[in-house]
Design an enzyme around this catalytic site. Structure first.
Site, PDB file in Angstrom:
ATOM      1  N   LEU A  62      26.972 -26.267  42.907  1.00  0.00           N
ATOM      2  CA  LEU A  62      27.166 -24.979  43.581  1.00  0.00           C
ATOM      3  C   LEU A  62      26.284 -23.887  42.996  1.00  0.00           C
ATOM      4  O   LEU A  62      25.777 -23.032  43.712  1.00  0.00           O
ATOM      5  CB  LEU A  62      28.635 -24.545  43.486  1.00  0.00           C
ATOM      6  CG  LEU A  62      29.556 -24.971  44.623  1.00  0.00           C
ATOM      7  CD1 LEU A  62      29.702 -26.475  44.663  1.00  0.00           C
ATOM      8  CD2 LEU A  62      30.908 -24.298  44.506  1.00  0.00           C
ATOM      9  N   THR A  99      31.233 -18.120  44.715  1.00  0.00           N
ATOM     10  CA  THR A  99      30.303 -18.777  43.788  1.00  0.00           C
ATOM     11  C   THR A  99      29.546 -17.701  43.021  1.00  0.00           C
ATOM     12  O   THR A  99      29.388 -17.773  41.795  1.00  0.00           O
ATOM     13  CB  THR A  99      29.299 -19.678  44.538  1.00  0.00           C
ATOM     14  OG1 THR A  99      30.003 -20.504  45.460  1.00  0.00           O
ATOM     15  CG2 THR A  99      28.524 -20.553  43.568  1.00  0.00           C
ATOM     16  N   HIS A 102      31.829 -16.002  40.427  1.00  0.00           N
ATOM     17  CA  HIS A 102      32.014 -16.866  39.253  1.00  0.00           C
ATOM     18  C   HIS A 102      30.763 -16.856  38.362  1.00  0.00           C
ATOM     19  O   HIS A 102      30.852 -16.650  37.141  1.00  0.00           O
ATOM     20  CB  HIS A 102      32.318 -18.284  39.746  1.00  0.00           C
ATOM     21  CG  HIS A 102      32.503 -19.307  38.663  1.00  0.00           C
ATOM     22  ND1 HIS A 102      33.739 -19.742  38.242  1.00  0.00           N
ATOM     23  CD2 HIS A 102      31.590 -19.996  37.912  1.00  0.00           C
ATOM     24  CE1 HIS A 102      33.582 -20.647  37.284  1.00  0.00           C
ATOM     25  NE2 HIS A 102      32.290 -20.828  37.077  1.00  0.00           N
ATOM     26  N   GLU A 103      29.607 -17.063  38.964  1.00  0.00           N
ATOM     27  CA  GLU A 103      28.383 -17.146  38.153  1.00  0.00           C
ATOM     28  C   GLU A 103      28.028 -15.794  37.538  1.00  0.00           C
ATOM     29  O   GLU A 103      27.542 -15.729  36.406  1.00  0.00           O
ATOM     30  CB  GLU A 103      27.221 -17.679  38.997  1.00  0.00           C
ATOM     31  CG  GLU A 103      27.446 -19.059  39.628  1.00  0.00           C
ATOM     32  CD  GLU A 103      27.833 -20.149  38.644  1.00  0.00           C
ATOM     33  OE1 GLU A 103      27.559 -20.009  37.440  1.00  0.00           O
ATOM     34  OE2 GLU A 103      28.429 -21.148  39.085  1.00  0.00           O
ATOM     35  N   THR A 129      44.265 -14.461  29.603  1.00  0.00           N
ATOM     36  CA  THR A 129      44.181 -15.642  30.468  1.00  0.00           C
ATOM     37  C   THR A 129      44.879 -16.775  29.717  1.00  0.00           C
ATOM     38  O   THR A 129      44.466 -17.137  28.618  1.00  0.00           O
ATOM     39  CB  THR A 129      42.722 -16.045  30.754  1.00  0.00           C
ATOM     40  OG1 THR A 129      42.027 -16.175  29.525  1.00  0.00           O
ATOM     41  CG2 THR A 129      42.025 -15.008  31.626  1.00  0.00           C
ATOM     42  N   ALA A 133      44.545 -26.706  30.167  1.00  0.00           N
ATOM     43  CA  ALA A 133      43.990 -27.975  29.685  1.00  0.00           C
ATOM     44  C   ALA A 133      42.676 -28.354  30.333  1.00  0.00           C
ATOM     45  O   ALA A 133      41.949 -29.202  29.820  1.00  0.00           O
ATOM     46  CB  ALA A 133      45.004 -29.082  29.892  1.00  0.00           C
TER      47      ALA A 133
END
Lengths: 191, 111
Positions: A62, A99, A102-103, A129, A133
């Site tokens: 992505l 996307t 996020h980046e 936050t 896992a």
């Protein structure tokens, strides 16, 4: 109850769009898209501008980013044209512009919320936050509890997880603080 | 032997990408990075082989850029086996065509 969701209070102004003709069918994570000698184009003044390369990325990738402090010649984010924006070539479930969110989070020094460790041992260096896992995918059911993070579980609606665009909608206050710290330091040239 | 060499030669110069949507009971499906592979936020493990026994296993890093992990490959019982230097499970290529591989992960000591 303490407010968790936070507004980054950051707006971008489009400086210019450069369209580059290339003979390459697709690029990959090796930064070839950022050099004219390898079929791409060099960044525009990366000290003062966020550069986004939108291109074909092979292997279903992505996008990817570069943290603050890296080489100026490769500074910015790369996004697959099939996962960029909200119309045109954008493909579901990556068609809500997240996307780039996020980046650009990485570009402003944010880590993945699972800290890239598979065993609860890491930290994304952000206090609000919950530790988790590993990445979440798709549109998970709430709660997804890992790493003793109940009752609310993984914050899979956070932009720095790997869920579908429809499932992510927030940064936390501490993530915003971390981004604004980057903006005051390594990214101060952005204005 | 020439056939075997030609088959091995197909493995070089390509980045092989795990297309987990096509996994089967036979093993994991890997396709050439150049193929039309579906978008995925779930990271797709990749590997590259060189003729001299050198291999690279590629895993996503903290900025979503792939990070190379050193590995070696060799032949074992007629199969190519990739052994990461990190101690992670080996990858045995049990079937191949020019653009697709079927791969089984195996722990050290498994045959």
């Amino acid at each position: 109850m303490e407010r968790v969701v936070s507004d980054v209070r950051l707006e971008f102004k489009l400086a210019k769009v450069t369209r580059t003709k290339t003979t390459k069918n697709s690029f990959t994570y090796d930064d070839a898209v950022k050099k004219s000698s390898t079929g791409g184009i060099a960044p525009f003044d990366p000290k003062t501008h966020l550069n986004l390369w939108v291109c074909a990325l092979g292997g279903g990738l992505l996008g990817y980013a570069q943290f603050p402090g890296g080489p100026p010649a490769t500074d910015g984010v790369v996004i697959n044209y099939r996962a960029f924006g909200t119309t045109g070539t954008a493909q579901a479930p990556f068609d809500k512009g997240r996307t780039a969110t996020h980046e650009i989070g990485h570009y402003f020094n944010l880590r993945h919320i699972w800290a890239d460790t598979p065993d609860c041992s890491g930290s994304d260096m952000v206090a609000d936050t919950p530790n988790c896992a590993g990445p979440n995918y798709g549109t998970p059911s709430w709660p997804h509890i890992t790493c003793n993070n109940g009752p609310n579980g993984d914050m899979f609606m956070n932009y720095m997880d790997y869920t579908d665009h429809a499932a992510m909608f927030m940064f936390t206050a501490q993530q915003v603080l971390r981004m604004r710290t980057a903006l005051d330091a390594a990214r101060s040239g952005l204005g | 032997m020439a056939g075997k060499d030609a088959e091995q030669a197909q493995l070089f110069g390509t980045t092989w990408v795990h297309v987990f949507e096509e996994d089967s009971s036979q093993g994991a499906m890997y396709r050439s990075e150049e193929d039309d592979i579906p978008l995925s936020r779930r990271p797709r493990e990749r590997f590259q082989l060189e003729r001299n026994g050198v291999a690279r296993v590629l895993i996503p890093g903290p900025d979503d850029r792939y990070v190379e992990q050193p590995a070696k490959w060799s032949e074992d019982k007629g199969d190519v086996v990739i052994r990461p230097c990190t101690g992670k499970p080996s990858l045995r290529i049990i079937a191949q065509s020019p653009s697709r591989l079927i791969v089984r992960a195996q722990q050290p000591g498994d045959s």
